[in-house]
Design a protein around this motif. Structure first.
Motif, PDB file in Angstrom:
ATOM      1  N   ASN A 223     -19.819 101.073  21.808  1.00  0.00           N
ATOM      2  CA  ASN A 223     -19.205 100.862  23.113  1.00  0.00           C
ATOM      3  C   ASN A 223     -20.256 100.325  24.096  1.00  0.00           C
ATOM      4  OD1 ASN A 223     -20.696 103.071  24.097  1.00  0.00           O
ATOM      5  ND2 ASN A 223     -18.938 104.422  24.266  1.00  0.00           N
TER       6      ASN A 223
ATOM      7  N   GLU B  37      -8.448  92.705  13.686  1.00  0.00           N
ATOM      8  CA  GLU B  37      -8.666  94.153  13.570  1.00  0.00           C
ATOM      9  C   GLU B  37      -9.803  94.609  14.488  1.00  0.00           C
ATOM     10  OE1 GLU B  37      -7.252  95.096   9.004  1.00  0.00           O
ATOM     11  OE2 GLU B  37      -9.172  94.048   9.304  1.00  0.00           O
TER      12      GLU B  37
ATOM     13  N   SER C 267     -10.816  93.078  17.280  1.00  0.00           N
ATOM     14  CA  SER C 267     -10.320  92.949  18.656  1.00  0.00           C
ATOM     15  C   SER C 267      -9.376  94.083  19.011  1.00  0.00           C
ATOM     16  CB  SER C 267      -9.600  91.607  18.844  1.00  0.00           C
ATOM     17  OG  SER C 267     -10.497  90.545  18.718  1.00  0.00           O
ATOM     18  N   ASP C 268      -8.459  94.405  18.102  1.00  0.00           N
ATOM     19  CA  ASP C 268      -7.506  95.487  18.352  1.00  0.00           C
ATOM     20  C   ASP C 268      -8.217  96.826  18.530  1.00  0.00           C
ATOM     21  OD1 ASP C 268      -5.435  93.666  18.188  1.00  0.00           O
ATOM     22  OD2 ASP C 268      -4.780  94.301  16.188  1.00  0.00           O
ATOM     23  N   PHE C 269      -9.240  97.092  17.727  1.00  0.00           N
ATOM     24  CA  PHE C 269      -9.981  98.356  17.853  1.00  0.00           C
ATOM     25  C   PHE C 269     -10.625  98.458  19.235  1.00  0.00           C
ATOM     26  CE2 PHE C 269     -13.904 100.817  17.651  1.00  0.00           C
ATOM     27  CZ  PHE C 269     -13.422 102.032  17.178  1.00  0.00           C
TER      28      PHE C 269
ATOM     29  N   LYS D  50      -9.829  96.823  22.024  1.00  0.00           N
ATOM     30  CA  LYS D  50      -8.785  96.925  23.057  1.00  0.00           C
ATOM     31  C   LYS D  50      -8.231  98.344  23.123  1.00  0.00           C
ATOM     32  CE  LYS D  50      -7.334  92.146  22.799  1.00  0.00           C
ATOM     33  NZ  LYS D  50      -6.388  91.221  22.191  1.00  0.00           N
ATOM     34  N   LYS D  51      -8.008  98.947  21.978  1.00  0.00           N
ATOM     35  CA  LYS D  51      -7.489 100.315  21.941  1.00  0.00           C
ATOM     36  C   LYS D  51      -8.474 101.288  22.595  1.00  0.00           C
ATOM     37  CE  LYS D  51      -5.803 103.864  18.791  1.00  0.00           C
ATOM     38  NZ  LYS D  51      -5.623 104.252  17.401  1.00  0.00           N
ATOM     39  N   GLN D  52      -9.758 101.125  22.302  1.00  0.00           N
ATOM     40  CA  GLN D  52     -10.771 101.999  22.903  1.00  0.00           C
ATOM     41  C   GLN D  52     -10.820 101.795  24.413  1.00  0.00           C
ATOM     42  OE1 GLN D  52     -12.375 104.369  21.041  1.00  0.00           O
ATOM     43  NE2 GLN D  52     -10.996 103.556  19.501  1.00  0.00           N
ATOM     44  N   ASP D  53     -10.769 100.546  24.858  1.00  0.00           N
ATOM     45  CA  ASP D  53     -10.779 100.264  26.298  1.00  0.00           C
ATOM     46  C   ASP D  53      -9.575 100.893  26.994  1.00  0.00           C
ATOM     47  OD1 ASP D  53     -13.190  98.883  26.587  1.00  0.00           O
ATOM     48  OD2 ASP D  53     -12.274  96.922  26.270  1.00  0.00           O
ATOM     49  N   THR D  54      -8.409 100.795  26.346  1.00  0.00           N
ATOM     50  CA  THR D  54      -7.185 101.349  26.917  1.00  0.00           C
ATOM     51  C   THR D  54      -7.262 102.872  27.011  1.00  0.00           C
ATOM     52  OG1 THR D  54      -5.894  99.514  26.026  1.00  0.00           O
ATOM     53  CG2 THR D  54      -4.674 101.478  26.658  1.00  0.00           C
ATOM     54  N   GLN D  55      -7.759 103.505  25.965  1.00  0.00           N
ATOM     55  CA  GLN D  55      -7.852 104.966  25.944  1.00  0.00           C
ATOM     56  C   GLN D  55      -8.864 105.499  26.945  1.00  0.00           C
ATOM     57  OE1 GLN D  55      -8.812 105.956  21.879  1.00  0.00           O
ATOM     58  NE2 GLN D  55      -6.701 105.767  21.202  1.00  0.00           N
ATOM     59  N   ASN D  56      -9.870 104.718  27.268  1.00  0.00           N
ATOM     60  CA  ASN D  56     -10.944 105.202  28.131  1.00  0.00           C
ATOM     61  C   ASN D  56     -10.865 104.712  29.558  1.00  0.00           C
ATOM     62  OD1 ASN D  56     -12.239 106.684  26.061  1.00  0.00           O
ATOM     63  ND2 ASN D  56     -13.029 104.783  25.237  1.00  0.00           N
TER      64      ASN D  56
END
Length: 167
Positions: free
Chosen positions: A134, A151, A153-155, A157-163
């Motif tokens: 990160n 895959e 990019s999606d990982f 984006k998912k981390q950014d969204t969750q945090n």
């Protein structure tokens, strides 16, 4: 009995040795030592792909990393060749053949295994292996095997969204 000053010097020496042990795990193509800590945590996501010039899966899939780098200029992408210093010519040939424009470093499997065990309590399985950090430099994922640009990019984006802090 050792004096407290001598004990402090010994303790600092031991701490320095333990904390700097991974420093020789990587070098650039000019043989300059580099540490993982110098590569990550600069306010940007970092994706590292560990590869070897004789790895068939690496040859077949590294174009995904090239695609990822091109579509994600805000992410630092770094390659780590496991060809070692003695195989640097093979690594350079691989870099040229594959058209890799991201920074590539040299290491060997035992050094990567030591690093992964010390940071993630995981053993190195083989190439290719991806490590995702990160923007603060925390290792969030170690993924053996080929993965696509989508895959990765999606990982992220998912981390950014969750945090993201709630508005």
């Amino acid at each position: 009995m050792l004096s407290s000053k001598r004990m402090l010097i010994i303790a600092l020496f031991i701490q320095g040795v333990l904390l700097t042990a991974p420093a020789n795990a990587l070098s650039d193509m000019q043989d300059t030592p580099i540490t993982f800590d110098n590569l990550v945590g600069k306010g940007k996501w970092t994706v590292m792909e560990v590869w070897a010039s004789d790895c068939r899966m690496c040859r077949a899939s590294i174009h995904h990393t090239v695609d990822f780098e091109m579509s994600n200029p805000d992410v630092d992408v770094i390659g780590i060749s496991l060809d070692g210093k003695e195989g640097k010519a093979n690594a350079k040939k691989f870099i040229d053949e594959q058209g890799l424009t991201f920074n590539n470093l040299i290491s060997d499997p035992s050094e990567i295994d030591k690093y992964l065990y010390s940071t993630a309590k995981e053993s190195f399985i083989g190439t290719p292996t991806f490590m995702v950090y990160n923007p603060e430099g925390k290792l969030l994922a170690v993924q053996p095997g080929a993965i696509t640009a989508e895959e990765l990019s999606d990982f992220i984006k998912k981390q950014d969204t969750q945090n993201k802090p709630a508005s």
